[in-house]
Design a protein around this motif. Structure first.
Motif, short mmCIF file in Angstrom:
data_model
loop_
_atom_site.label_atom_id
_atom_site.label_comp_id
_atom_site.label_asym_id
_atom_site.label_seq_id
_atom_site.Cartn_x
_atom_site.Cartn_y
_atom_site.Cartn_z
N THR A 79 14.97 57.98 68.14
CA THR A 79 13.84 58.80 67.67
C THR A 79 14.27 59.71 66.53
OG1 THR A 79 12.87 58.76 69.90
CG2 THR A 79 12.11 60.48 68.38
N ALA A 80 15.45 60.31 66.64
CA ALA A 80 15.92 61.22 65.59
C ALA A 80 16.17 60.48 64.28
CB ALA A 80 17.19 61.92 66.05
N LEU A 81 16.62 59.23 64.37
CA LEU A 81 16.95 58.47 63.17
C LEU A 81 15.80 57.59 62.68
CD1 LEU A 81 20.55 57.34 64.21
CD2 LEU A 81 19.97 59.09 62.52
N ALA A 82 14.66 57.67 63.34
CA ALA A 82 13.53 56.79 62.99
C ALA A 82 13.08 56.93 61.53
CB ALA A 82 12.36 57.05 63.94
N PRO A 83 12.97 58.15 60.96
CA PRO A 83 12.55 58.23 59.56
C PRO A 83 13.51 57.51 58.61
CG PRO A 83 12.32 60.36 60.62
CD PRO A 83 13.08 59.50 61.57
N VAL A 84 14.81 57.66 58.83
CA VAL A 84 15.78 56.98 57.98
C VAL A 84 15.70 55.47 58.19
CG1 VAL A 84 18.22 56.80 57.36
CG2 VAL A 84 17.29 58.98 58.12
N ARG A 85 15.54 55.05 59.44
CA ARG A 85 15.46 53.61 59.74
C ARG A 85 14.24 52.98 59.07
NH1 ARG A 85 12.69 51.88 63.91
NH2 ARG A 85 13.00 53.83 65.06
N ARG A 86 13.10 53.66 59.12
CA ARG A 86 11.90 53.12 58.49
C ARG A 86 12.07 53.04 56.97
NH1 ARG A 86 9.05 56.00 62.72
NH2 ARG A 86 9.03 57.87 61.44
N ARG A 87 12.72 54.03 56.38
CA ARG A 87 12.93 54.00 54.94
C ARG A 87 13.84 52.83 54.54
NH1 ARG A 87 14.91 58.64 54.40
NH2 ARG A 87 17.09 58.18 53.97
N LEU A 88 14.87 52.58 55.32
CA LEU A 88 15.76 51.46 55.04
C LEU A 88 15.04 50.13 55.22
CD1 LEU A 88 19.05 52.68 56.79
CD2 LEU A 88 18.59 52.59 54.34
N ARG A 89 14.15 50.06 56.19
CA ARG A 89 13.45 48.80 56.44
C ARG A 89 12.48 48.46 55.32
NH1 ARG A 89 10.32 48.75 61.90
NH2 ARG A 89 8.79 49.86 60.64
N THR A 90 11.82 49.48 54.77
CA THR A 90 10.87 49.22 53.69
C THR A 90 11.56 48.72 52.42
OG1 THR A 90 10.97 51.56 53.07
CG2 THR A 90 9.19 50.88 54.54
N GLN A 91 12.86 48.93 52.31
CA GLN A 91 13.57 48.40 51.15
C GLN A 91 13.69 46.89 51.20
OE1 GLN A 91 17.32 50.45 51.00
NE2 GLN A 91 16.40 52.46 50.66
N SER A 92 13.60 46.30 52.39
CA SER A 92 13.69 44.85 52.53
C SER A 92 12.39 44.21 52.99
CB SER A 92 14.80 44.49 53.54
OG SER A 92 16.06 44.97 53.11
N PHE A 93 11.54 44.96 53.70
CA PHE A 93 10.28 44.45 54.21
C PHE A 93 9.17 45.42 53.84
CE2 PHE A 93 13.59 42.82 57.01
CZ PHE A 93 13.33 41.46 56.98
N PRO A 94 8.18 44.98 53.07
CA PRO A 94 7.13 45.91 52.63
C PRO A 94 6.23 46.38 53.76
CG PRO A 94 6.63 43.66 51.95
CD PRO A 94 8.01 43.63 52.50
N THR A 95 6.05 45.57 54.81
CA THR A 95 5.17 45.93 55.91
C THR A 95 5.85 45.66 57.25
OG1 THR A 95 4.16 43.72 56.01
CG2 THR A 95 3.14 45.34 54.53
N SER A 96 5.33 46.28 58.30
CA SER A 96 5.85 46.04 59.64
C SER A 96 5.57 44.61 60.08
CB SER A 96 5.22 47.03 60.63
OG SER A 96 5.56 48.36 60.29
N ALA A 97 4.45 44.05 59.62
CA ALA A 97 4.12 42.67 59.98
C ALA A 97 5.15 41.70 59.39
CB ALA A 97 2.72 42.32 59.48
N ALA A 98 5.59 41.96 58.18
CA ALA A 98 6.60 41.09 57.57
C ALA A 98 7.91 41.16 58.34
CB ALA A 98 6.81 41.48 56.12
N TYR A 99 8.26 42.35 58.80
CA TYR A 99 9.48 42.49 59.59
C TYR A 99 9.37 41.77 60.93
CZ TYR A 99 13.07 44.72 62.45
OH TYR A 99 14.12 44.95 63.29
N ALA A 100 8.21 41.90 61.59
CA ALA A 100 8.00 41.23 62.87
C ALA A 100 8.05 39.72 62.70
CB ALA A 100 6.67 41.66 63.48
N GLN A 101 7.49 39.21 61.62
CA GLN A 101 7.53 37.77 61.36
C GLN A 101 8.96 37.29 61.13
OE1 GLN A 101 4.93 35.88 61.69
NE2 GLN A 101 5.94 33.96 61.11
#
Length: 209
Positions: A79-101
């Motif tokens: 939970t504490a690292l969630a903002p950093v994790r989401r920022r890193l994920r958007t660098q490779s996946f534009p949406t959560s749906a793309a990451y889930a796929q």
């Protein structure tokens, strides 16, 4: 003819690995809480409680409690690292749906899925020990002030610096593993671009006689 034993399923291996990860993180948190409790209790009370803490019953209860604490600290760190994790994920996946796929695609590739599970295993340990390092440093500092020790300022400074360095090291490791995992997942699940086939120039029409 006796059939050879079947290999252990990947689900069982993953569950075992996760149990070990949670336990490793939980033992660190339990150690920090134990040092903190000893510091609060003081030298006299700690000496009286030491025989009880060394019994097999107390050891079994501590192991079970460590696992429960591991779940707690893992969720807190995530939970504490969630903002950093989401920022890193958007660098490779534009949406959560793309990451889930992409996660769904990688699950269909056993070799790549096993590598991803190993990376997530290291990730969980690192993020849990970020908080563990901070707690251990603070608990050790408090214990050093409560117990009669020589060179107390030097020992407190050493414990503080080592705890800070450990926390920074675990954070940088978590950051690198997370970013690399997202990049690899995107590269492994994105189909290569189709090669354009060059078109042949049309032959000129023959002139009429």
């Amino acid at each position: 003819m006796t059939r050879p034993p079947q290999p252990e399923s990947s689900a069982v291996v993953a569950a075992t690995a996760m149990f070990v990860e949670v336990l490793v993180v939980g033992i660190g948190l339990l150690t920090g809480l134990g040092i903190l409790a000893a510091a609060i209790a003081g030298p006299d009370n700690s000496r009286r409680l030491a025989p009880v803490a060394g019994t097999p019953l107390a050891a079994g209860a501590a192991l079970a409690f460590a696992y429960a604490l591991g779940i707690l600290i893992d969720r807190a760190a995530d939970t504490a690292l969630a903002p950093v994790r989401r920022r890193l994920r958007t660098q490779s996946f534009p949406t959560s749906a793309a990451y889930a796929q992409a996660r769904l695609k990688i699950s269909e590739m056993p070799v790549l899925a096993a590598r991803a599970d190993y990376a997530r295993s290291r990730l969980r340990v690192c993020r849990g020990w970020i908080l563990n390092s901070i707690l251990l440093a603070l608990a050790t500092d408090l214990a050093l002030w409560r117990y009669p020790v020589h060179h107390r300022p030097l020992l407190v400074a050493t414990a503080t610096v080592l705890g800070a360095l450990a926390a920074i090291g675990f954070y940088l490791s978590w950051h690198a593993i997370t970013a690399t995992g997202y990049r690899k997942l995107a590269a492994q699940t994105t189909p290569p671009p189709a090669l354009a086939v060059p078109t042949q120039p049309r032959a000129p029409a023959p002139e009429a006689p």
